[in-house]
Motif scaffolding. Structure first.
Motif, PDB file in Angstrom:
ATOM      1  N   GLU A 265       0.815  -1.214   0.000  1.00 54.13           N
ATOM      2  CA  GLU A 265       0.000   0.000   0.000  1.00 54.13           C
ATOM      3  C   GLU A 265       0.851   1.267   0.000  1.00 54.13           C
ATOM      4  O   GLU A 265       0.379   2.333  -0.392  1.00 54.13           O
ATOM      5  CB  GLU A 265      -0.933   0.015   1.209  1.00 54.13           C
ATOM      6  CG  GLU A 265      -2.049  -1.015   1.151  1.00 54.13           C
ATOM      7  CD  GLU A 265      -3.090  -0.680   0.091  1.00 54.13           C
ATOM      8  OE1 GLU A 265      -3.870   0.249   0.291  1.00 54.13           O
ATOM      9  OE2 GLU A 265      -3.099  -1.361  -0.948  1.00 54.13           O
ATOM     10  N   SER A 266       2.110   1.157   0.437  1.00 53.74           N
ATOM     11  CA  SER A 266       2.968   2.346   0.514  1.00 53.74           C
ATOM     12  C   SER A 266       3.750   2.588  -0.772  1.00 53.74           C
ATOM     13  O   SER A 266       4.420   3.615  -0.898  1.00 53.74           O
ATOM     14  CB  SER A 266       3.959   2.194   1.682  1.00 53.74           C
ATOM     15  OG  SER A 266       4.922   1.170   1.397  1.00 53.74           O
ATOM     16  N   GLN A 333      -2.617  -7.994   2.310  1.00 60.34           N
ATOM     17  CA  GLN A 333      -2.092  -6.710   2.768  1.00 60.34           C
ATOM     18  C   GLN A 333      -2.614  -5.531   1.950  1.00 60.34           C
ATOM     19  O   GLN A 333      -2.337  -4.376   2.272  1.00 60.34           O
ATOM     20  CB  GLN A 333      -0.560  -6.709   2.682  1.00 60.34           C
ATOM     21  CG  GLN A 333       0.119  -7.852   3.404  1.00 60.34           C
ATOM     22  CD  GLN A 333       1.617  -7.872   3.142  1.00 60.34           C
ATOM     23  OE1 GLN A 333       2.255  -6.816   3.000  1.00 60.34           O
ATOM     24  NE2 GLN A 333       2.201  -9.056   3.066  1.00 60.34           N
ATOM     25  N   ILE A 334      -3.350  -5.805   0.864  1.00 61.98           N
ATOM     26  CA  ILE A 334      -3.681  -4.767  -0.111  1.00 61.98           C
ATOM     27  C   ILE A 334      -5.150  -4.370  -0.032  1.00 61.98           C
ATOM     28  O   ILE A 334      -6.036  -5.228   0.008  1.00 61.98           O
ATOM     29  CB  ILE A 334      -3.339  -5.262  -1.539  1.00 61.98           C
ATOM     30  CG1 ILE A 334      -1.845  -5.589  -1.646  1.00 61.98           C
ATOM     31  CG2 ILE A 334      -3.719  -4.228  -2.583  1.00 61.98           C
ATOM     32  CD1 ILE A 334      -1.444  -6.210  -2.956  1.00 61.98           C
ATOM     33  N   GLN A 335      -5.391  -3.074  -0.020  1.00 62.26           N
ATOM     34  CA  GLN A 335      -6.743  -2.522  -0.084  1.00 62.26           C
ATOM     35  C   GLN A 335      -7.027  -1.895  -1.445  1.00 62.26           C
ATOM     36  O   GLN A 335      -8.159  -1.911  -1.908  1.00 62.26           O
ATOM     37  CB  GLN A 335      -6.933  -1.456   1.006  1.00 62.26           C
ATOM     38  CG  GLN A 335      -6.767  -1.990   2.417  1.00 62.26           C
ATOM     39  CD  GLN A 335      -7.785  -3.077   2.737  1.00 62.26           C
ATOM     40  OE1 GLN A 335      -8.971  -2.952   2.405  1.00 62.26           O
ATOM     41  NE2 GLN A 335      -7.343  -4.141   3.383  1.00 62.26           N
ATOM     42  N   ASP A 336      -5.991  -1.332  -2.070  1.00 63.33           N
ATOM     43  CA  ASP A 336      -6.145  -0.697  -3.380  1.00 63.33           C
ATOM     44  C   ASP A 336      -6.614  -1.727  -4.406  1.00 63.33           C
ATOM     45  O   ASP A 336      -5.995  -2.779  -4.579  1.00 63.33           O
ATOM     46  CB  ASP A 336      -4.804  -0.097  -3.827  1.00 63.33           C
ATOM     47  CG  ASP A 336      -4.895   0.587  -5.174  1.00 63.33           C
ATOM     48  OD1 ASP A 336      -5.099   1.800  -5.202  1.00 63.33           O
ATOM     49  OD2 ASP A 336      -4.765  -0.110  -6.210  1.00 63.33           O
ATOM     50  N   LYS A 339      -4.256  -2.685  -7.378  1.00 62.09           N
ATOM     51  CA  LYS A 339      -3.175  -3.562  -6.924  1.00 62.09           C
ATOM     52  C   LYS A 339      -3.703  -4.965  -6.638  1.00 62.09           C
ATOM     53  O   LYS A 339      -3.011  -5.960  -6.872  1.00 62.09           O
ATOM     54  CB  LYS A 339      -2.493  -2.965  -5.692  1.00 62.09           C
ATOM     55  CG  LYS A 339      -1.695  -1.703  -6.003  1.00 62.09           C
ATOM     56  CD  LYS A 339      -1.039  -1.125  -4.753  1.00 62.09           C
ATOM     57  CE  LYS A 339      -0.231   0.122  -5.088  1.00 62.09           C
ATOM     58  NZ  LYS A 339       0.397   0.727  -3.896  1.00 62.09           N
ATOM     59  N   GLN A 340      -4.933  -5.045  -6.130  1.00 60.15           N
ATOM     60  CA  GLN A 340      -5.534  -6.362  -5.908  1.00 60.15           C
ATOM     61  C   GLN A 340      -5.687  -7.123  -7.228  1.00 60.15           C
ATOM     62  O   GLN A 340      -5.420  -8.326  -7.300  1.00 60.15           O
ATOM     63  CB  GLN A 340      -6.898  -6.214  -5.241  1.00 60.15           C
ATOM     64  CG  GLN A 340      -6.853  -5.858  -3.773  1.00 60.15           C
ATOM     65  CD  GLN A 340      -8.236  -5.802  -3.162  1.00 60.15           C
ATOM     66  OE1 GLN A 340      -9.231  -5.615  -3.859  1.00 60.15           O
ATOM     67  NE2 GLN A 340      -8.314  -5.948  -1.843  1.00 60.15           N
TER      68      GLN A 340
END
Length: 421
Positions: A265-266, A333-336, A339-340
């Protein structure tokens, strides 16, 4: 009536695009096979069972395959729908500037200049000087040459360009129709003009994707020919040598998403897109598996070459298993959502690649080249090709060679790859 709204079995091509996009979204969210009950529920909301959906899509697929103009309209529409969905989930980068020129301005001026309008007037209309335009045009061109085709810069530039290019839709449909028509004329489902010299020149390239493309093209050419001549066989052997190196060594200059060293996410979206492209490069090797197995079982490998090839396959498994496991660890770990999509596609690609590699070793066959000849390799390949085609013909909702053609096109290809098709 708009061809996209015409109904067959009660459903239009626009309906098909919606269903296929939902299939992609649910697969991203839940993976295989977890997406199935959710997809079945969505189909029920559309008044369909899985079998009924297969009937609907198979009939439309046959229609779009027979009619390149209809196929072009549908695939262009589907790609644009998906593009809008993906961009809606991305940070807006159209305001980013290089050389004093924003991405939105670069796309608008580039598109409008195609109408024959004077570039000086277009530049002045945006409150820019020609020096700013030239500096920004150069900077953006260099930037786009260095980033992934699915980077937000590329997707949003494309969308902005389409907005300001009055004939863009017609041009996209025409180019797609031409590709589909060419594939039909060739009868091999690829629609490309092939030159052996071009493939040969790309063996040993620093980018494994270029090497993979050259190897794949040479393999396709060999498979297409009924009686390949000495030159084709010579370069095909070079292609298999290249494939052996790819299996054994992978893509050493592609660190990928598993080596980013920071929470997903960063990671800046541009750095992320580059890392995804690098990770995808790690998987550019299974294309050589079936032809290598044919070489082994057809009596074209010595005992030493056969063992070397099997060792290369095992090396690929050993190298890819930990990478695939690390990719799987990233997803929670991913919310975007973009990116998912990327990570789910990579998860599925690693799973499929590893299954294919392991199955290859499990059913590997080798024939002593000094043994009595039986079925020739070309005859065997023709027979197996016919068997594969027969199997494909009986598979619901298969898009086969058509997507192979479409993935080679700019814009549409990039979006369809994100669909996982």
């Amino acid at each position: 009536m708009d061809p996209l709204e015409e109904k067959r079995n009660g459903y239009s091509l626009a309906d098909c695009a919606e269903i296929m996009n939902m299939h992609s979204d649910l697969t991203t969210q839940y993976g295989e096979p977890g997406f199935k009950p959710h997809f079945q529920q969505f189909l029920r909301s559309k008044g369909l069972t899985e079998n009924q959906w297969a009937v609907v899509w198979n009939e439309w697929h046959e229609a779009t395959t027979r009619d390149p103009a209809l196929g072009a309209k549908f695939h262009t529409y589907m790609a644009q729908v998906r593009q809008r969905q993906l961009i809606a989930k991305q940070p807006d980068v159209t305001g980013e500037t290089l050389g004093g020129l924003s991405l939105a301005q670069y796309a608008k001026i580039s598109a409008q200049s195609q109408t024959g309008a004077a570039i000086e007037g277009l530049v002045a209309g945006e409150g820019l000087t020609m020096d700013q335009w030239l500096a920004g045009q150069t900077a953006w061109g260099q930037k786009m040459g260095q980033i992934s085709p699915t980077d937000p810069i590329m997707l949003q530039y494309s969308q902005e360009y389409q907005k300001w290019a009055p004939n863009h839709q017609a041009m996209m449909e025409a180019s797609t129709e031409a590709a589909l028509s060419e594939g039909m004329e060739n009868g091999v489902g690829v629609g490309t003009r092939f030159r052996i010299e071009e493939a040969e020149a790309h063996f040993g390239h620093s980018d494994i994707r270029v090497r993979s493309s050259a190897t794949r093209s040479m393999i396709h050419e060999w498979e297409r020919q009924e009686n390949p001549d000495a030159r084709v066989l010579e370069v095909t052997k070079m292609a298999y040598d290249e494939g052996l190196r790819m299996l054994r060594d992978g893509a050493p200059n592609a660190p990928g998403v598993v080596s980013l060293g920071a929470p997903p996410e960063s990671i800046d979206i541009h750095a992320w897109s580059k890392a995804v492209a690098e990770e995808e490069a790690q998987l550019e090797l299974t294309v050589v598996l079936d032809p290598m197995k044919d070489l082994a079982s057809g009596g074209y490998m010595s005992a030493a070459q056969n063992e070397e090839t099997k060792a290369a396959v095992q090396a690929a498994i050993t190298r890819l298993e930990p990478r695939g496991a690390k990719v799987n660890e990233l997803f929670p770990q991913i919310q975007d959502q973009l990116k998912q999509v990327n990570v789910r596609t990579l998860m599925d690609s690693y799973r499929e690649a590893l299954e294919e590699l392991k199955e290859a070793l499990d059913d590997w066959e080798w024939k002593d080249p000094n043994a009595e000849p039986e079925e020739s390799l070309s005859d065997r390949m023709a027979r197996e090709r016919a068997e594969r085609e027969a199997t494909r013909d009986n598979t619901p909702a298969n898009t086969g060679g058509i997507l192979g053609i479409l993935k080679s096109l700019p814009i549409i290809g990039n979006i369809l790859r994100l669909l996982g098709l």
